[in-house]
Design a protein around this motif. Structure first.
Motif, PDB file in Angstrom:
ATOM      1  N   PRO A 150       0.833  -1.210   0.000  1.00  0.00           N
ATOM      2  CA  PRO A 150       0.000   0.000   0.000  1.00  0.00           C
ATOM      3  C   PRO A 150       0.869   1.262   0.000  1.00  0.00           C
ATOM      4  O   PRO A 150       1.924   1.298   0.648  1.00  0.00           O
ATOM      5  CB  PRO A 150      -0.798  -0.123   1.306  1.00  0.00           C
ATOM      6  CG  PRO A 150      -0.763  -1.567   1.651  1.00  0.00           C
ATOM      7  CD  PRO A 150       0.569  -2.065   1.173  1.00  0.00           C
ATOM      8  N   PHE A 151       0.426   2.249  -0.747  1.00  0.00           N
ATOM      9  CA  PHE A 151       1.140   3.530  -0.773  1.00  0.00           C
ATOM     10  C   PHE A 151       0.862   4.284   0.517  1.00  0.00           C
ATOM     11  O   PHE A 151      -0.264   4.327   1.005  1.00  0.00           O
ATOM     12  CB  PHE A 151       0.693   4.362  -1.966  1.00  0.00           C
ATOM     13  CG  PHE A 151       1.284   5.740  -1.996  1.00  0.00           C
ATOM     14  CD1 PHE A 151       2.590   5.940  -2.435  1.00  0.00           C
ATOM     15  CD2 PHE A 151       0.553   6.830  -1.553  1.00  0.00           C
ATOM     16  CE1 PHE A 151       3.153   7.210  -2.449  1.00  0.00           C
ATOM     17  CE2 PHE A 151       1.104   8.105  -1.566  1.00  0.00           C
ATOM     18  CZ  PHE A 151       2.403   8.292  -2.018  1.00  0.00           C
ATOM     19  N   THR A 152       1.905   4.870   1.074  1.00  0.00           N
ATOM     20  CA  THR A 152       1.748   5.707   2.259  1.00  0.00           C
ATOM     21  C   THR A 152       2.473   7.025   2.031  1.00  0.00           C
ATOM     22  O   THR A 152       3.353   7.136   1.163  1.00  0.00           O
ATOM     23  CB  THR A 152       2.343   5.015   3.510  1.00  0.00           C
ATOM     24  OG1 THR A 152       3.712   4.671   3.253  1.00  0.00           O
ATOM     25  CG2 THR A 152       1.554   3.759   3.854  1.00  0.00           C
ATOM     26  N   ARG A 153       2.098   8.035   2.800  1.00  0.00           N
ATOM     27  CA  ARG A 153       2.731   9.349   2.677  1.00  0.00           C
ATOM     28  C   ARG A 153       4.236   9.237   2.881  1.00  0.00           C
ATOM     29  O   ARG A 153       4.706   8.469   3.707  1.00  0.00           O
ATOM     30  CB  ARG A 153       2.145  10.320   3.708  1.00  0.00           C
ATOM     31  CG  ARG A 153       0.740  10.769   3.376  1.00  0.00           C
ATOM     32  CD  ARG A 153       0.254  11.755   4.437  1.00  0.00           C
ATOM     33  NE  ARG A 153      -1.075  12.252   4.118  1.00  0.00           N
ATOM     34  CZ  ARG A 153      -1.318  13.301   3.342  1.00  0.00           C
ATOM     35  NH1 ARG A 153      -0.304  13.951   2.779  1.00  0.00           N
ATOM     36  NH2 ARG A 153      -2.557  13.691   3.111  1.00  0.00           N
ATOM     37  N   GLY A 154       4.966  10.013   2.108  1.00  0.00           N
ATOM     38  CA  GLY A 154       6.402  10.006   2.225  1.00  0.00           C
ATOM     39  C   GLY A 154       7.095   9.039   1.283  1.00  0.00           C
ATOM     40  O   GLY A 154       8.331   8.966   1.269  1.00  0.00           O
ATOM     41  N   ARG A 155       6.308   8.309   0.465  1.00  0.00           N
ATOM     42  CA  ARG A 155       6.920   7.337  -0.440  1.00  0.00           C
ATOM     43  C   ARG A 155       6.755   7.754  -1.912  1.00  0.00           C
ATOM     44  O   ARG A 155       6.977   6.954  -2.818  1.00  0.00           O
ATOM     45  CB  ARG A 155       6.302   5.955  -0.231  1.00  0.00           C
ATOM     46  CG  ARG A 155       6.374   5.460   1.185  1.00  0.00           C
ATOM     47  CD  ARG A 155       5.910   4.026   1.318  1.00  0.00           C
ATOM     48  NE  ARG A 155       6.859   3.088   0.723  1.00  0.00           N
ATOM     49  CZ  ARG A 155       6.706   1.762   0.767  1.00  0.00           C
ATOM     50  NH1 ARG A 155       5.635   1.240   1.345  1.00  0.00           N
ATOM     51  NH2 ARG A 155       7.614   0.975   0.213  1.00  0.00           N
ATOM     52  N   ALA A 156       6.383   9.002  -2.117  1.00  0.00           N
ATOM     53  CA  ALA A 156       6.105   9.470  -3.476  1.00  0.00           C
ATOM     54  C   ALA A 156       7.321   9.363  -4.388  1.00  0.00           C
ATOM     55  O   ALA A 156       7.180   9.194  -5.607  1.00  0.00           O
ATOM     56  CB  ALA A 156       5.588  10.901  -3.434  1.00  0.00           C
ATOM     57  N   ASP A 157       8.524   9.467  -3.840  1.00  0.00           N
ATOM     58  CA  ASP A 157       9.734   9.418  -4.667  1.00  0.00           C
ATOM     59  C   ASP A 157      10.267   8.000  -4.823  1.00  0.00           C
ATOM     60  O   ASP A 157      11.280   7.786  -5.509  1.00  0.00           O
ATOM     61  CB  ASP A 157      10.822  10.310  -4.052  1.00  0.00           C
ATOM     62  CG  ASP A 157      10.440  11.787  -4.084  1.00  0.00           C
ATOM     63  OD1 ASP A 157       9.660  12.158  -4.988  1.00  0.00           O
ATOM     64  OD2 ASP A 157      10.901  12.534  -3.206  1.00  0.00           O
ATOM     65  N   GLU A 158       9.620   7.013  -4.224  1.00  0.00           N
ATOM     66  CA  GLU A 158      10.086   5.635  -4.308  1.00  0.00           C
ATOM     67  C   GLU A 158       9.491   4.944  -5.543  1.00  0.00           C
ATOM     68  O   GLU A 158       8.425   5.326  -6.039  1.00  0.00           O
ATOM     69  CB  GLU A 158       9.686   4.860  -3.043  1.00  0.00           C
ATOM     70  CG  GLU A 158      10.333   5.351  -1.776  1.00  0.00           C
ATOM     71  CD  GLU A 158       9.924   4.500  -0.579  1.00  0.00           C
ATOM     72  OE1 GLU A 158       9.559   3.318  -0.787  1.00  0.00           O
ATOM     73  OE2 GLU A 158       9.956   5.022   0.552  1.00  0.00           O
TER      74      GLU A 158
END
Length: 341
Positions: A273-281
């Motif tokens: 699941p996508f979580t905040r702070g992982r946009a650049d991953e």
């Protein structure tokens, strides 16, 4: 193919099959006739879902099957299909008599065929008076045909034959019911849940923006169906367990993560699941669209591969071909808008 009094047994099988189809309840008239264990019956749970069905000489327990409007049948990944027909117990001596005598009385099958049948089941060639001296000690077996009428459905053309209780069917009878055949029939009854995946961003994404893809664990737990012939003490359970998710973005103007488009199960999960702070991953499972979908959308196809195993009577078991099931959902892809000052 065996012969009856020098003639093909096909006419005998056809006449019995026609009578069986006509006498079966409409909902199941396409899967064989009625008899000791062929009697059609079904049971539902408190929610009204059908969990047990007795049809075609086999009882199917679907209580652990996939459910819901989005559930569907598996497509075998290999060139394989379950038996198109099989043999199982169907008649007591009295039931066979009640089945055949109306056919003879109608005269629709011709005097030659009727005479052959009387010789076989009444006059001792090989059965005397429908084997009534063995009532309670065995059953007459006949073929059943799968409701889909796959190629080969008419290959089970042996005339009705007797098997003593506790004895195996004749060795030269192909497709006599067995744990292996029950496992294959159970495979055909498996229904797996739909594979709508969770996307982030959801529904609408941007060009060159990685979209994370994952699958809710609760939607891909193992499912199973048990097929049995209680009269013979035979059963087999086919279990489907998800092993991978394949992503097809719906356009060549996209890349997938991983590049193969296949996301394996890791620690019991497919994707993260996508979580905040992982946009650049880079997502472990995902897709990146390289061009806008314009005024339309792309059909993203998510297909789960399910590994099929089975266990049965006497410690039998093994693997069956993998199966797949997929669904399509739409994804709108927009250009990233920028403002120059």
């Amino acid at each position: 193919m065996r012969t009856v009094a020098g003639r093909s047994a096909g006419a005998a099988v056809l006449a019995l099959a026609v009578l069986s189809l006509l006498s079966a309840p409409p909902a199941y008239a396409d899967r064989g006739g009625r008899g000791p264990v062929g009697q059609t019956d079904q049971k539902a749970d408190a929610k009204g879902d059908t969990v047990s069905v007795s049809v075609g000489g086999v009882v199917f327990d679907r209580s652990k099957n996939g459910r819901g409007d989005s559930a569907g049948a598996l497509t075998a990944a290999a060139d394989w299909s379950p038996p198109a027909c099989w043999y199982a117990p169907k008649y007591t001596p009295e039931q066979l008599q009640k089945t055949l005598e109306p056919i003879w009385a109608a005269g629709s099958t011709g005097p030659e065929w009727d005479l052959e049948q009387r010789r076989r089941y009444v006059e001792g060639e090989p059965y005397k008076d429908f084997n009534k001296d063995k009532s309670g000690k065995g059953y007459f077996w006949e073929s059943y045909v799968d409701r889909s009428f796959r190629p080969g459905w008419d290959s089970c053309d042996e005339p009705v034959f007797w098997v003593d209780q506790g004895d195996p069917p004749p060795a030269d009878i192909a497709n006599a019911i067995s744990p292996e055949i029950l496992a294959a029939l159970a495979y055909a009854e498996i229904r797996v849940p739909g594979t709508d995946v969770t996307l982030a961003p959801a529904d609408t994404t941007k060009v060159n923006l990685p979209t994370w893809v994952w699958l809710d664990r609760a939607r891909f737990t193992p499912v199973s169906v048990t097929a049995s012939v209680p009269l013979l003490g035979l059963q087999a359970t086919a279990t489907a367990e998800p092993v991978a998710l394949r992503i097809d973005p719906g356009t060549a103007d996209a890349v997938t993560y991983p590049s193969s488009g296949v996301c394996e199960i890791v620690d019991g999960a497919i994707g993260e699941p996508f979580t905040r702070g992982r946009a650049d991953e880079t997502p472990p499972c995902g897709v990146e669209y390289l061009r806008s979908s314009g005024d339309g959308s792309y059909p993203l196809r998510a297909t789960i591969t399910w590994k099929i195993t089975w266990t049965g009577t006497g410690g039998a078991g093994g693997d069956l071909p993998d199966g797949t099931f997929g669904t399509t959902q739409t994804v709108v892809v927009q250009e990233i808008q920028s403002v120059n000052r």
